[in-house]
Design a protein around this motif. Structure first.
Motif, mmCIF file in Angstrom:
data_model
loop_
_atom_site.group_PDB
_atom_site.id
_atom_site.type_symbol
_atom_site.label_atom_id
_atom_site.label_comp_id
_atom_site.label_asym_id
_atom_site.label_seq_id
_atom_site.Cartn_x
_atom_site.Cartn_y
_atom_site.Cartn_z
ATOM 1 N N ASN A 157 21.854 -1.978 -41.655
ATOM 2 C CA ASN A 157 22.434 -3.097 -40.901
ATOM 3 C C ASN A 157 23.326 -2.618 -39.766
ATOM 4 N N GLY A 158 22.898 -1.543 -39.121
ATOM 5 C CA GLY A 158 23.619 -1.059 -37.946
ATOM 6 C C GLY A 158 24.742 -0.086 -38.240
ATOM 7 N N CYS A 159 24.916 0.323 -39.481
ATOM 8 C CA CYS A 159 25.980 1.276 -39.814
ATOM 9 C C CYS A 159 25.430 2.705 -39.813
ATOM 10 N N PRO A 160 26.279 3.681 -39.459
ATOM 11 C CA PRO A 160 25.812 5.073 -39.408
ATOM 12 C C PRO A 160 25.775 5.725 -40.783
ATOM 13 N N ASP A 161 25.003 6.784 -40.859
ATOM 14 C CA ASP A 161 24.945 7.636 -42.050
ATOM 15 C C ASP A 161 25.050 9.071 -41.549
ATOM 16 N N GLY A 164 23.382 11.817 -43.536
ATOM 17 C CA GLY A 164 21.965 11.632 -43.795
ATOM 18 C C GLY A 164 21.576 11.594 -45.260
ATOM 19 N N ASP A 165 22.488 11.152 -46.111
ATOM 20 C CA ASP A 165 22.184 11.149 -47.545
ATOM 21 C C ASP A 165 21.715 9.796 -48.054
ATOM 22 N N GLY A 166 21.487 8.852 -47.136
ATOM 23 C CA GLY A 166 21.013 7.544 -47.549
ATOM 24 C C GLY A 166 22.106 6.582 -47.954
ATOM 25 N N VAL A 167 23.357 7.015 -47.793
ATOM 26 C CA VAL A 167 24.501 6.148 -48.097
ATOM 27 C C VAL A 167 25.262 5.935 -46.795
ATOM 28 N N PRO A 168 25.344 4.689 -46.273
ATOM 29 C CA PRO A 168 26.036 4.477 -44.997
ATOM 30 C C PRO A 168 27.500 4.879 -45.102
ATOM 31 N N ASP A 169 28.035 5.343 -43.972
ATOM 32 C CA ASP A 169 29.405 5.879 -43.957
ATOM 33 C C ASP A 169 30.412 4.906 -44.540
ATOM 34 N N LYS A 170 30.231 3.612 -44.296
ATOM 35 C CA LYS A 170 31.221 2.647 -44.770
ATOM 36 C C LYS A 170 31.285 2.595 -46.289
#
Length: 463
Positions: A256-260, A263-269
């Motif tokens: 939904n537009g959030c970065p990762d 790159g582990d498949g879990v968004p930074d937030k």
């Protein structure tokens, strides 16, 4: 020109009408300024007029043209390809069809004294170009009516039109049109009126200045992009802010537009370790030893261990294969069958009893002689090597004296030894005492040597 004042008034009226009602849809208004030509010839009437469309393009002989801006129109888009246009036009009529020389048969232009032509018309037109999505090229057909004066003679007309517009851009274009006007009164001739000129569309409102009119702008108060119907994409990640969970950080559509970042498949937030690749189950944090405990919470991140021991493996200090947590004797090697504690062997049992038999008591009493302290300390040392083993202190006598007294004396001596052991560091829960009197001799009571052996204390492993 008698009707010039009328024309000027009509121009001012149309301009004021357009200015007062603009800016409610995307460029719904258009102003047309051009010149016009009036042709009374090819209208299907007797001479000096002629058959329908005869010499339709004979501008030199039949068209009355003023080489100046003589047409002003204001158009309003209604919807679904339909528009309404109000037009005022001015001309001078000097050519009125053709005369035929009865001798030579030649036709000559029928000329009249300059007559003032003035018309006010309304037209509803349908855009063929819009229906076919032709873009810049916009042919159209129209029908309407108006009122036309030639000098002081005026009459109503029924009008039909055809034309084509070419738009150079969203606001500026060129228009060519022909209108057939059928007069309701015989004293006004039917005629064609051709016009050509420029058109200017206006009236669209763009509150946020993003080039997208408010009518089509889903975010009319915030500058945005055409691809998102005028809504912004602040971080430029291709996801409009309204659908972007992280509108100011470029991210991925799957989040939904959030970065990762890692790159582990879990968004930074949602990632507790956003710069280090980790596991979803651990909120994005790594588990180097795979024990299910995040490295940050694991006191032994490179050695698998249980959560109960903070991620570290359980120790086995004595190396007996029984983990300290389960080992009742963590510093003494012993089998798992004995909960990690050493087992009392037959040899140890024999040694204990050999020592116990040497314990000396005062004659006829339960008090221990001081010379037995050393052997008692040796017994204590052996018992403490087996911290989970329980022992029974047993007293025995010879057969001299009454059986009752002997039983009482054996019990007291066994209890005396037990108390000594407890007072010197052996847990009371590990000891019990019992006296058997003269009932369990191990030698004959008929000899002094035998009776000496029967007067004894034994320390046995309790069941």
């Amino acid at each position: 020109m008698k009707h010039l004042s009328r024309f000027l008034f009509a121009m001012l009226f149309l301009l004021s009408f357009s200015a007062a009602n603009a800016q409610d849809k995307n460029n719904p208004w258009a102003v047309f300024i051009g010149t016009n030509a009036v042709d009374v010839y090819p209208v299907g009437q007797p001479a000096p007029q002629g058959p329908f469309f005869d010499e339709f393009f004979n501008a030199n002989d039949h068209w009355n043209i003023l080489p100046a801006p003589t047409v002003l129109g204001v158009g309003r888009y209604i919807g679904d390809g339909f528009s309404f246009t109000a037009t005022g036009s001015l001309n001078t009529i000097s050519k009125f069809g053709s005369n035929t020389n009865p001798i030579t048969g030649e036709e000559t232009t029928n000329r009249v004294a300059d007559l003032t032509y003035f018309a006010v018309d309304g037209l509803i037109s349908y855009s063929i170009g819009e229906a076919l999505s032709w873009g810049k090229v916009d042919p159209y057909l129209g029908v309407g009516g108006g009122y036309t004066w030639v000098d002081d003679i005026g009459a109503g007309t029924l009008n039909g039109s055809a034309g084509i517009k070419y738009w150079f851009n969203d606001n500026f274009g060129f228009n060519v049109q022909t209108v057939y006007k059928h007069a309701f009164e015989d004293y006004l001739p039917n005629h064609f009126q051709h016009s050509a000129g420029i058109m200017l569309k206006f009236g669209g409102k763009d509150s946020d200045g993003d080039g997208i009119y408010d009518k089509d702008d889903k975010c009319p108060d915030v500058p945005g992009l055409a691809q998102f119907d005028g809504c912004p994409d602040s971080d430029g990640d291709g996801i409009p802010d309204a659908e972007d969970a992280c509108p100011y950080e470029a991210g991925l559509a799957e989040f939904n537009g959030c970065p990762d970042t890692d790159g582990d498949g879990v968004p930074d937030k949602d990632d507790k370790c956003p710069t280090v690749a980790g596991l979803k189950a651990l909120d994005g944090c790594p588990d180097s030893d795979g024990d299910g405990i995040a490295d940050g919470d694991d006191k032994c991140p490179n050695e698998a261990g249980p959560k109960e021991n903070n991620g570290c493996p359980w120790p086995d200090r004595d190396g007996d294969g029984v983990l300290d947590k389960d080992d009742q004797c963590p510093d003494l090697a012993g089998p798992a069958s004995n909960q990690g504690c050493p087992e009392v062997t037959e040899e140890v049992k024999k040694t204990l009893n050999d020592y116990a038999k040497t314990i000396l008591f005062d004659t006829g009493k339960s008090s221990i002689k001081t010379e037995s302290e050393k052997v008692l300390k040796d017994i204590i040392a052996i018992i403490n090597e087996y911290p989970t083993a329980k022992f029974s202190v047993e007293g025995h006598t010879d057969s001299v004296g009454s059986a009752a007294n002997n039983l009482k004396l054996s019990k007291e001596r066994a209890a005396s030894v037990m108390q000594y052991l407890i007072q010197n560091g052996v847990g009371s829960s590990r000891l019990s005492s019992e006296g058997f009197g003269q009932d369990k001799p191990i030698a004959s009571n008929k000899t002094a040597a035998g009776r000496s052996v029967n007067r004894r204390v034994e320390i046995n492993l309790a069941n």
